[in-house]
Design an enzyme around this catalytic site. Structure first.
Site, PDB file in Angstrom:
ATOM      1  N   TRP A  78       0.808  -1.212   0.000  1.00 35.02           N
ATOM      2  CA  TRP A  78       0.000   0.000   0.000  1.00 35.02           C
ATOM      3  C   TRP A  78       0.853   1.279   0.000  1.00 35.02           C
ATOM      4  O   TRP A  78       0.496   2.285   0.621  1.00 35.02           O
ATOM      5  CB  TRP A  78      -0.990  -0.001   1.169  1.00 35.02           C
ATOM      6  N   ASP A 328     -33.015   1.427 -16.349  1.00 39.25           N
ATOM      7  CA  ASP A 328     -33.595   2.235 -15.283  1.00 39.25           C
ATOM      8  C   ASP A 328     -33.573   3.719 -15.663  1.00 39.25           C
ATOM      9  O   ASP A 328     -32.635   4.198 -16.300  1.00 39.25           O
ATOM     10  CB  ASP A 328     -32.800   2.034 -13.991  1.00 39.25           C
ATOM     11  N   GLU A 382     -37.725   2.001 -18.863  1.00 37.68           N
ATOM     12  CA  GLU A 382     -38.555   2.540 -17.787  1.00 37.68           C
ATOM     13  C   GLU A 382     -38.732   4.036 -18.046  1.00 37.68           C
ATOM     14  O   GLU A 382     -37.808   4.821 -17.824  1.00 37.68           O
ATOM     15  CB  GLU A 382     -37.906   2.303 -16.423  1.00 37.68           C
TER      16      GLU A 382
END
Length: 664
Positions: A78, A328, A382
């Site tokens: 890291w 959507d 939709e």
């Protein structure tokens, strides 16, 4: 399109310009990549990939405004500075990790991030094209996860979704809340426990919600952070592939609820301000913010954004064998006002300056890609606005979806149940609401979906029966509220299904009158899973009326399958009496006779029928198997008289379905 819809003649030029805009965009794509299928493979370039010819891994990221990118993770302990990436003139950043050097640290399951230095400062981000993102159990931080899985062995090569496309019988479902136990369900549990139920129920399509990774479970999967990652809270990518593969083996198509209408505004998990600017993937400034959803709005006209979204479509079709998508928030995509506080009561609104024409072009490109990639793929929009041509072919001037959601139908039922007494129901209004749809466009009809069942609202069953569902659903007792609720639940679903569209949708569990509402774990409910599950035991108990409602739904879906009800032309009205509250119509060579009268029954009632010598009753809601009172004799043959009518006994709150025969 204009020839078929004369009311659009004044907008012929606009429709033509829209079509030409699509052709221009497609031509640019074809000149660049050869065809749209090749254009939509950018996910094979960006992200983390093993390049055998170089014997190592390459990670690429598009971040044009960034000052510097650093790749880091488990493989370098890291360290945010040790692995800087190099930038190309196109704004692409790249780093190569040789296999020999990193084979023991850059491994399957290890976690990665990218440290981005930009105008907004320095931040740790998840790679935009990451295939898997996981949350740390201790600090709840999300990170990308390397996923070097072995090749999944698909066994669905012979499956085709053609049957589902011709007559979609859709079971809308959420994997996490599909189990009865108060917990997050998994892909594997859904495959083992729920798919057999769907198969037995007769549905030929499932619509999976919340597949794309989303950091907040309670968003129902609509605030996406990682567009190329399947949600890790439900299992591994192989688990999802196994679910799709098993559904195909059962003859069930799998449609994914895809969210390209907006993206989560989080900078820790999502795409927002990834390269330090506010206009990389999204519109700059206020235009890029969706006030209603507290989220970010894509810039659909931007070359790289189109390629990102189109590649996302191909990825899910190719990698996971999905059979199509339910898009959507198409209303939000198509209009700069996102449909907020709009009534769409004027045809000018479909073509004025508030329409995002670049978004319309993107939707056309998306539909071309879907249908070019896989024959028989299904695309569903939709949309609450009623945009003309939404589900018409692109070459006809349409936007190219196969179906549009009939979103006004569930709103009509809620309005009726909330504001009208039974004796005030308007039969003309009911007929109009269920039949008023474009003749040349296909619709998915439904009485309720997940939208109507969310916390703050009620399912149809709960709206009809409320607290009585807790105490009076036994078949061994009678209750006037429950009797009314069961009868109307059956009628509402049957008339919606048979009259309202060319496809039908049901939300998981609502077919048997699932009680209460949906509420995901959150601080306001003490992180409870009580309402984020499905109580299948209610439908499995023969002593409860839930089982009778479940049997009715199975009979209804079986009727659709056997008689091809939804692929038949629009229904033809045979009779309508507003006072007696009787509606009769013909569809798919079947005669449907409804009585919505709350108290009156009628003997010897004449109903005009199409030509046939006699009619047989094949299904009726008053059968005790379905929670009825057995007032109708199913053995009678109804002979057609000289006036082309049959005489029926029509009890209150019932529906009868009859099939004509040539028997004298």
């Amino acid at each position: 399109m204009v020839r078929d819809e004369p009311w659009l003649e004044n907008f012929a030029d606009k429709i033509w310009e829209r079509h030409q805009g699509f052709k221009t965009a497609l031509r640019e794509i074809e000149e660049f990549s050869g065809n749209i299928l090749e254009f939509s493979r950018i996910h094979e370039f960006y992200g983390v990939h093993f390049e055998s010819w170089r014997n190592g891994w390459v990670y690429r990221e598009w971040a044009p405004a960034a000052e510097q990118l650093y790749f880091f993770g488990d493989f370098n302990n890291w360290d945010r500075q040790s692995h800087p990436m190099k930038k190309s003139h196109r704004g692409d950043w790249e780093i190569f990790l040789p296999f020999d050097q990193y084979k023991n640290s850059f491994t399957h399951g290890s976690k990665v991030k990218v440290h981005v230095v930009g105008a907004n400062g320095a931040s740790d981000r998840i790679p935009a094209y990451i295939r898997r993102a996981v949350q740390d159990e201790k600090n709840h931080d999300f990170a990308g996860q390397l996923w070097f899985e072995s090749k999944f062995e698909w066994t669905d090569q012979s499956y085709s979704p053609q049957d589902s496309l011709s007559q979609p019988l859709i079971y809308e479902c959420h994997v996490g809340m599909a189990q009865e136990s108060p917990k997050v369900g998994s892909y594997r549990e859904f495959e083992e426990n729920i798919l057999p139920r769907i198969k037995e129920a007769g549905y030929n399509t499932i619509q999976l919600m919340a597949v794309m990774e989303h950091p907040y479970y309670g968003s129902f999967g609509y605030h996406i952070s990682n567009f190329f990652a399947s949600s890790s809270r439900f299992g591994t990518p192989e688990d999802l592939k196994s679910l799709v593969n098993k559904a195909h083996e059962m003859g069930i198509a799998v449609v994914m609820d895809i969210v390209h209408s907006h993206a989560i505004k989080n900078t820790n998990e999502g795409l927002n301000e990834f390269d330090g600017s506010d206009h990389q993937y999204f519109h700059a400034g206020p235009k890029g913010y969706h006030e209603g959803w507290d989220s970010k709005v894509f810039d659909y006209g931007k070359w790289e954004v189109k390629q990102f979204l189109l590649s996302n479509i191909r990825y899910w079709l190719e990698e996971f064998h999905f059979d199509g998508f339910r898009f959507d928030g198409v209303t939000s995509i198509m209009y700069q006002h996102h449909g907020l506080f709009m009534d769409f009561d004027n045809v000018d609104l479909y073509f004025d300056s508030q329409v995002d024409e670049q978004a319309i072009i993107y939707l056309k490109l998306a539909n071309k890609l879907i249908h070019d990639f896989k024959k028989g793929s299904i695309s569903i929009a939709e949309d609450v606005s009623g945009m003309p041509g939404l589900s018409r072919k692109i070459e006809d001037g349409g936007i190219g979806f196969d179906f549009r959601m009939a979103m006004g139908v569930p709103d009509f039922w809620i309005k009726t149940l909330k504001h009208k007494k039974d004796e005030e129901w308007d039969m003309f209004e009911l007929w109009h609401e269920l039949t008023n749809r474009p003749q040349n466009e296909k619709s998915i009809t439904y009485a309720e979906s997940h939208d109507q069942a969310l916390v703050g609202d009620k399912t149809l069953a709960f709206r009809l029966m409320d607290k009585e569902m807790y105490f009076s659903m036994s078949v061994l007792e009678q209750n006037l509220v429950v009797d009314r609720g069961v009868a109307l639940h059956k009628l509402i679903r049957m008339i919606t299904f048979s009259l309202g569209g060319e496809g039908y949708l049901n939300f998981i569990g609502n077919e048997f009158g699932h009680p209460e509402w949906i509420d995901f774990p959150r601080e306001g409910n003490d992180w409870s899973y009580q309402h984020a599950r499905r109580q299948w035991s209610l439908a499995d108990d023969p002593l409860l009326k839930y089982a009778q409602l479940n049997a009715w739904d199975q009979a209804m879906i079986q009727l659709a399958t056997h008689d091809h009800v939804l692929s038949a032309p629009h229904a033809r009205q045979l009779f309508l009496d507003p006072d007696k509250k009787i509606i009769a119509y013909e569809r798919a060579n079947l005669v449907f006779v409804f009585s919505f009268h709350p108290t009156e029954s009628y003997s010897g009632f004449s109903v005009h029928v199409p030509k046939a010598s006699s009619y047989q009753l094949i299904l009726n809601s008053d059968d005790e198997t379905f929670g009825g009172f057995n007032r109708i004799d199913s053995s009678i043959d109804y002979l057609v008289n000289e006036h082309q009518c049959i005489q029926l006994y029509i009890p209150s709150r019932t529906v009868q379905i009859l099939r004509g025969t040539n028997k004298s």
